[in-house]
Write an enzyme that holds these catalytic residues in place. Sequence first.
Site: not given
Length: 509
Positions: A20, A47, A122, A237, A283, A344, A379
């Site tokens: 970002a 990242t 995923e 996660h 998830r 996560h 997310r």
Amino acid sequence: MTRESQHISTDFLVLGSGLAGLTFALHAAGHGQVTILTKAELFESNTSYAQGGIAAAIGESDSWKLHEEDTLTAGAGLCDPGAVRFLVQNAPDSIHWLATLGVRFDREEGATSLTDWALGREGGHSRNRIVHHADRTGWEVERAMNAAVRAHPNVKIFENAFATDLLQADGRCVGARAVLAEEREVDFLAAQTMLATGGAGRLYQHSTNPRIATGDGLALALRAGVPCSDLEFVQFHPTTLYHPQLRSFLITEAARGEGGTLRTHDGDRFMYDFDEQLELAPRDIVARAIDEEMRRRDTWCVYLDLTHLPRERIERHFPTIIEKLNSVGIQPHRHWIPIVPAQHYMCGGVITDLTAQTGMPGLLASGEVARTGVHGANRLASNSLLEAMVFAKAGAQAAVATKIERPTHFEEPQVRRCVPESDAIRLRRVLQKIMMERVGIVRRDAGMNSALMESEALLSDFAALPEAPYSQYSMEAHNLLTVAPHLIRAALARRENVGLHFNADLVQS
Ligand code: FAD
Ligand code: SIN
């Protein structure tokens, strides 16, 4: 610690050097002086550890509409639809931009075009749409971005520069105070400040996040009264390694995308009992299923089974993970991998609009510290690097379009004091355990109420400790202690089970 009497003036101040912050810096640098402050080395960020990749609808059978649908489904009805559309429509361009900066995404075998990228799968995605660089996508992205900012004549970088406070004048953010490497305290004054400090994974005892993820930006914003929300949506996660030497090392979801299955110690493929998408369900569902199986069977972990997949394929796709696993004696082509869920990602944060503007004039926020509305209650995998890029770029474009004079004065922020490191370590450990046990995957009212009381008491304990010389560790502990009660209050206030928030007391009997 010494205090510099002179401030440093810049057009754009960026706090953080993950995707970002660096995206904002590169898009703003053509229009003014950019100064980046980052609390460790430039490379160090969440990242850099990203494995799976970046989601973008670029495959032949894909479209932004399908990416949008999948994002909205994962978000469980709480996404901001406008923000989601903005995200997915800008995804392909963001990938092309990274490629122009020199990011080497894996290509299809026998690819003839440079942009014939291999697309992984995923959880929660209805198509293969994850561009990646083996299992170290973040490392590759950060490598290319670091080279680009270091080469830019308008970008000045301060490494090991820890931002401690936002500076304000008449309700406007005019920069930040930071402690530099030699314990020099310096005020950076800027026309616009971008908060890109990442997440707060270190609130929890077990997290995939590296040491930098101490919720600093969130604490800075909360202390300055900048509106934040959705803090209760903490993503766990499903698959991190359960091993004493490498606890919480991430095993990418892409391993399940390649056909990896989840099993209990006696071989039961338990996801059949939970969701028709099995191991590729979103998830929240997979993490809760694992948690339930572990509780039901009273075991410490479950297993990720890759043994049925061609060895050559696993080695090609997951070289970093294989190397790590081999280092602790696990050979994934022969052994099941013991896994547990770990914290996560933070879906909530500083509220921003489509151009990264926060509720405080002069302050922008992007990346994991921000709440853009694209994640809602959960997310979708590999949407977060994308979010960091799309909104940071929009923020830079809006920032350069608004001509604001560099500020010359600020109001003195409240004095921040440090406590002895041994106490900071102790308080932080107690907090992490509370958060893990009572504000984790499955929550209960009584647990959260006691967690709130105890976390507030820890913050008071911190304030009552004797003052000690400057210590970044102490500052970080204070930030975690500041964020925790806000998160717990948000979790207590959410009276429905949705997405990542699951309160067992709200289940209808
Ligand atoms: P970060 O990359 O975390 O950068 C924050 C920066 O701020 C750092 O440079 C830090 O040093 C600096 N900073 C923090 N506090 C201060 C302070 N007080 N003063 C100065 N500087 C400060 N997402 C995906 O989309 N795809 C994936 O495959 C993926 N894999 C992941 C794997 C792992 C192991 C982890 C941990 C996360 C993964 N994520 C993935 C999530 C994603 O990596 C992060 O959400 C994203 O990188 C956040 O980017 P950012 O720029 O907001 O923050
Ligand atoms: C992973 O590789 O499983 C992480 C992807 C993500 O967090 O988006």
